[in-house]
Motif scaffolding. Structure first.
Motif, PDB file in Angstrom:
ATOM      1  N   CYS A   1     -28.859 -28.789 -26.176  1.00 34.35           N
ATOM      2  CA  CYS A   1     -27.734 -29.172 -25.327  1.00 34.35           C
ATOM      3  C   CYS A   1     -26.448 -29.296 -26.144  1.00 34.35           C
ATOM      4  CB  CYS A   1     -28.039 -30.526 -24.672  1.00 34.35           C
ATOM      5  SG  CYS A   1     -26.767 -31.049 -23.531  1.00 34.35           S
TER       6      CYS A   1
ATOM      7  N   HIS B   1     -23.727 -30.791 -24.836  1.00 38.59           N
ATOM      8  CA  HIS B   1     -22.957 -31.952 -24.386  1.00 38.59           C
ATOM      9  C   HIS B   1     -23.191 -33.093 -25.375  1.00 38.59           C
ATOM     10  CE1 HIS B   1     -22.029 -29.937 -20.677  1.00 38.59           C
ATOM     11  NE2 HIS B   1     -23.297 -29.649 -20.529  1.00 38.59           N
ATOM     12  N   GLY B   2     -22.312 -34.001 -25.449  1.00 38.15           N
ATOM     13  CA  GLY B   2     -22.442 -35.121 -26.399  1.00 38.15           C
ATOM     14  C   GLY B   2     -22.440 -36.443 -25.671  1.00 38.15           C
ATOM     15  N   CYS B   3     -23.268 -36.576 -24.654  1.00 37.75           N
ATOM     16  CA  CYS B   3     -23.287 -37.846 -23.936  1.00 37.75           C
ATOM     17  C   CYS B   3     -23.578 -38.950 -24.954  1.00 37.75           C
ATOM     18  CB  CYS B   3     -24.338 -37.826 -22.830  1.00 37.75           C
ATOM     19  SG  CYS B   3     -24.043 -36.494 -21.658  1.00 37.75           S
TER      20      CYS B   3
ATOM     21  N   TYR C   1     -24.890 -41.824 -25.164  1.00 41.76           N
ATOM     22  CA  TYR C   1     -26.163 -42.576 -25.248  1.00 41.76           C
ATOM     23  C   TYR C   1     -27.336 -41.669 -25.630  1.00 41.76           C
ATOM     24  CZ  TYR C   1     -26.140 -40.210 -20.801  1.00 41.76           C
ATOM     25  OH  TYR C   1     -26.020 -39.240 -19.840  1.00 41.76           O
ATOM     26  N   CYS C   2     -27.096 -40.359 -25.752  1.00 39.78           N
ATOM     27  CA  CYS C   2     -28.224 -39.431 -25.759  1.00 39.78           C
ATOM     28  C   CYS C   2     -28.576 -38.885 -27.146  1.00 39.78           C
ATOM     29  CB  CYS C   2     -27.911 -38.252 -24.838  1.00 39.78           C
ATOM     30  SG  CYS C   2     -29.323 -37.135 -24.666  1.00 39.78           S
TER      31      CYS C   2
ATOM     32  N   ILE D   1     -30.917 -36.512 -27.498  1.00 41.45           N
ATOM     33  CA  ILE D   1     -31.574 -35.204 -27.348  1.00 41.45           C
ATOM     34  C   ILE D   1     -30.905 -34.097 -28.168  1.00 41.45           C
ATOM     35  CG2 ILE D   1     -32.200 -33.400 -25.684  1.00 41.45           C
ATOM     36  CD1 ILE D   1     -32.762 -35.704 -23.677  1.00 41.45           C
ATOM     37  N   PRO D   2     -29.566 -33.989 -28.163  1.00 35.59           N
ATOM     38  CA  PRO D   2     -28.973 -32.937 -29.005  1.00 35.59           C
ATOM     39  C   PRO D   2     -29.314 -33.122 -30.496  1.00 35.59           C
ATOM     40  CG  PRO D   2     -27.397 -33.715 -27.394  1.00 35.59           C
ATOM     41  CD  PRO D   2     -28.563 -34.651 -27.326  1.00 35.59           C
TER      42      PRO D   2
ATOM     43  N   GLN E   1     -32.529 -28.947 -20.765  1.00 39.65           N
ATOM     44  CA  GLN E   1     -31.745 -30.166 -20.921  1.00 39.65           C
ATOM     45  C   GLN E   1     -30.528 -30.076 -20.009  1.00 39.65           C
ATOM     46  OE1 GLN E   1     -33.281 -29.300 -24.071  1.00 39.65           O
ATOM     47  NE2 GLN E   1     -34.554 -31.112 -23.747  1.00 39.65           N
TER      48      GLN E   1
ATOM     49  N   TYR F   1     -26.237 -30.261 -14.871  1.00 35.68           N
ATOM     50  CA  TYR F   1     -25.173 -31.113 -15.408  1.00 35.68           C
ATOM     51  C   TYR F   1     -23.991 -31.006 -14.463  1.00 35.68           C
ATOM     52  CZ  TYR F   1     -22.083 -33.221 -18.879  1.00 35.68           C
ATOM     53  OH  TYR F   1     -21.212 -34.058 -19.526  1.00 35.68           O
TER      54      TYR F   1
ATOM     55  N   ARG G   1     -19.060 -38.376 -20.592  1.00 36.89           N
ATOM     56  CA  ARG G   1     -19.639 -37.455 -19.599  1.00 36.89           C
ATOM     57  C   ARG G   1     -18.638 -36.381 -19.174  1.00 36.89           C
ATOM     58  NH1 ARG G   1     -24.757 -36.614 -18.388  1.00 36.89           N
ATOM     59  NH2 ARG G   1     -24.441 -36.521 -16.125  1.00 36.89           N
TER      60      ARG G   1
HETATM   61  S1  SF4 Z   1     -27.903 -36.595 -21.290  1.00 41.05           S
HETATM   62 FE1  SF4 Z   1     -28.489 -34.495 -20.871  1.00 41.05          FE
HETATM   63  S2  SF4 Z   1     -26.539 -33.414 -20.801  1.00 41.05           S
HETATM   64 FE2  SF4 Z   1     -26.147 -35.309 -21.869  1.00 41.05          FE
HETATM   65  S3  SF4 Z   1     -26.423 -34.849 -24.034  1.00 41.05           S
HETATM   66 FE3  SF4 Z   1     -28.387 -35.611 -23.251  1.00 41.05          FE
HETATM   67  S4  SF4 Z   1     -29.542 -33.765 -22.723  1.00 41.05           S
HETATM   68 FE4  SF4 Z   1     -27.366 -33.208 -22.878  1.00 41.05          FE
END
Ligand code: SF4
Length: 459
Positions: A168, A170-172, A174-175, A177-178, A212, A249, A288
């Protein structure tokens, strides 16, 4: 003291000797934790191991198998805790000699490999997320590239997930995952269509697209958002009766997807689109890249262009700076928009994410109180919407049978997370994996009861 210590402190160290590989004939058990994207990785590995001559079991928690592989999840605390617990349970089975080779891969291992290696030395091998080839090599087998589109399904044979991209951009805030899965990488459309055709040939009738971030599909490979084109290609696979979209998204949502959804009966009028919050200040702090006004316009447009669409969303409560007033704004938004399906997460303070620098001042108790408040509201909304189905007829796919009931879903419900339709076995004759026209006779919060009026098998 590492991040993981809080989960790992519980087992005494043991002297078990690793068994030489030659004695490892026979069976492999792959335990998959976390999301459906992890599930696809495990199914791909399973197909390779099967082709290499192993007997492969998926998610067999009843019997320890000589070779046990755990595909872990590691993006929030609860998921990390669950993954470590499963690893520790398997370590015990290994200490009892029931497991000979214990292998761990996936997101938790990708994120904390060095800590885990020193904390849990009983595990024979640790790998990251993109580990199929390494695991095969470790088990003295070779990857067979020509089989990479094949999967050994862990879902019921009539539905399967299709992972269309990895990572992903995106740089949310709290996340994590990236940090774990890296940048967005779309899978070429021709490979996805081939994979879908193979799944359809094996009996899959419902295909659930996951990633994602589904809506960025194609921007890296084709320099444009190509989800609509991919959907049109998938809709041409005759055996596929339902095609479902998860993890859209909201920002830069490709509106042409709605036209393809409206014009192709196989594409479920269903969209999972995590919104997370509605307060502009919180949306900004969450990074976001979207505003309340834009979210409202998007949801209006989606409901105007596909009026019967079921909207599933995910909201997050307890993010740093979420005052009671800002939470009440989120509550009022959920009450006004009346999403069809919903999940609520409490904010998890994850190291190395943007939000980790913010003060995590809202207590665990208060976070859970806010989550419960919204879920109680959603329960009432879901009951109200289910009551509107009474006396109407819907196409239902039968997933399973249990306790005297067949359990099915409408196109507005995704497996494992959404509502169910229950049909009494005594009063209905049907087969798992088949579609039927069902009249709804009773409504409850998260399920309805129904009666078959005709079957509607795809031709
Ligand atoms: S919440 Fe989803 S869209 Fe946002 S960074 Fe994490 S995986 Fe990416």
């Amino acid at each position: 003291m590492t991040v993981l210590n809080q989960f790992v402190m519980r087992i005494p160290k043991s002297q078990s000797q690793a068994q030489p590989l030659s004695e490892m004939e026979g069976s492999v058990n792959i335990l998959t934790l976390g999301c459906d994207k992890n599930r696809v990785d495990s199914e791909r590995l399973a197909a390779q191991l099967q082709a290499a001559g192993y007997t492969v079991h998926l998610d067999d928690y009843n019997l320890p198998h000589p070779i046990t592989i755990i595909n872990t999840c590691g993006f929030i605390n609860d998921a990390k805790e669950e993954s470590v617990e499963v690893i520790l349970d398997c370590v015990k089975e290994k200490q009892n000699g029931k497991i000979r080779k214990l292998i761990v891969f996936g997101c938790l291992s990708q994120r904390y490999q060095e800590d885990l290696r020193s904390e849990i030395p009983e595990v024979d091998a640790w790998f990251g997320t993109d580990a199929i080839e390494q695991i095969l090599y470790y088990l003295r087998s070779k990857i067979q590239p020509e089989l990479l589109n094949r999967r050994l399904l862990s879902t019921p044979s009539h539905y399967a997930y299709l992972k269309i991209s990895e990572g992903c951009n995106h740089g949310c805030a709290y996340c994590a995952i990236p940090l774990i899965r890296g940048r967005h990488r779309s899978k070429p459309a021709e490979q996805l269509l081939e994979e879908a055709r193979l799944l359809a040939d094996k009996g899959v009738r419902e295909l659930i697209l996951v990633a994602q971030d589904l809506t960025s599909y194609g921007i890296d490979l084709y320099h444009r958002r190509e989800l609509a084109g991919l959907l049109e290609g998938l809709a041409r696979i005759p055996q596929l009766h339902w095609i479902r979209l998860h993890y859209a998204y909201p920002n830069h949502f490709p509106m042409e997807v709605l036209d393809v959804m409206r014009d192709n009966p196989q594409i479920c009028h269903y969209l999972d689109i995590p919104i997370q919050h509605i307060d502009d200040d919180i949306l900004k702090r969450m990074n976001r890249n979207i505003t309340e006004k834009e979210i409202r316009l998007l949801l209006d447009t989606i409901r105007t262009r596909v009026p019967d669409i079921a909207l599933r969303t995910t909201l997050m409560v307890g993010f740093p700076g979420e005052t009671r007033k800002k939470f009440e704004k989120l509550y009022a938004f959920a009450e006004e928009i009346r999403f069809d399906r919903m999940g609520v997460f409490t904010y998890s303070h994850e190291e190395n994410t943007l939000a980790y620098t913010l003060k995590n001042s809202i207590s665990h108790l208060e976070k859970n109180r806010r989550k419960d408040e919204i879920m109680w509201l959603q329960q009432d909304i879901s009951l109200e919407k289910n009551r509107k189905m009474l006396g109407k007829t819907f196409e239902v796919l039968i997933d399973s049978k249990q306790d005297g009931y067949y359990i099915g879903r409408t196109q507005y419900d995704s497996p494992e997370v959404d509502n169910m339709v229950l049909l009494r076995q005594q009063a209905n004759r049907c087969e798992i994996g088949k579609f039927y026209q069902v009249r709804i006779t009773r409504a409850h919060e998260y399920e309805t009861n129904g009666k078959i009026i005709t079957d509607t098998q795809p031709s």
